[in-house]
Scaffold this motif. Structure first.
Motif: not given
Length: 197
Positions: A90, A93, A115
């Motif tokens: 994360d 992303a 993700v």
């Protein structure tokens, strides 16, 4: 962007392999050439059959001394549908790599993004991040996070041509597998956000 580059390379090699099959159709056999070029690879059965045809093609190419035949032999595997998965956390992303994620999703190319969302910057020991929900307590945010979690799924859905799924790894395996299969079979960009505490 590296994963998108892989997709572009695979697509270009497949395009070149198809061109070589057309050039060599008389030598490899018109029926095999047509089957290779017109193969329905929308499911696992179709991909399996294409791989079987590629095995036959390799045998035919092995006996040829032509330059095009040698070139096709080196890239004929690209006639089978290839899957490209881009996997990241994360922090990548939602934050430092978000510009790249957005670019890949906007490209419309057949790539799958996975993700792994821990809702904190895990590699630094648990800092709050854009993936951390409001009020959550993290190792380095003992007072709770004062802002909302970034909604990556909503942002991806705004493109209207992106498959989006959210799953909780380990919570419901059937849902997770179904989301992976749907993402894989979708002919375009897909984003699977996997809550991974």
């Amino acid at each position: 962007e590296f994963g998108l580059g892989l997709r572009l390379a695979v697509d270009k090699q497949a395009e070149y392999a198809r061109e070589l099959v057309r050039r060599l159709a008389d030598q490899i056999g018109g029926e095999l050439a047509t089957a290779l070029l017109d193969a329905d690879q929308s499911d696992e059965g179709g991909i399996f059959e294409q791989r079987e045809r590629i095995a036959v093609l390799k045998q035919k190419l092995a006996g040829m001394d032509d330059g095009d035949a040698k070139a096709l032999a080196s890239i004929c595997e690209n006639l089978a549908k290839r899957s490209v998965w881009i996997v990241g956390g994360d922090g990548w992303a939602y934050d430092i790599g978000y510009g790249g994620v957005d670019h890949v999703l906007a490209s419309g190319r057949n790539v799958n993004l996975l993700v792994l969302d821990t809702e904190v910057y895990s590699n630094t020991g648990g800092q709050k991040s854009k993936a951390t929900p409001m009020g959550a307590v993290a190792k380095f945010a003992a007072g709770g996070k004062p802002t909302f979690k970034k909604d990556l799924a909503m942002m991806a859905m705004a493109y209207e041509n992106v498959y989006v799924a959210q799953v909780a790894f380990g919570a419901k395996d059937v849902q997770t597998i179904r989301a992976f299969l749907e993402a894989e079979s979708y002919d375009g960009p897909s984003l699977t956000i996997c809550y991974s505490p």
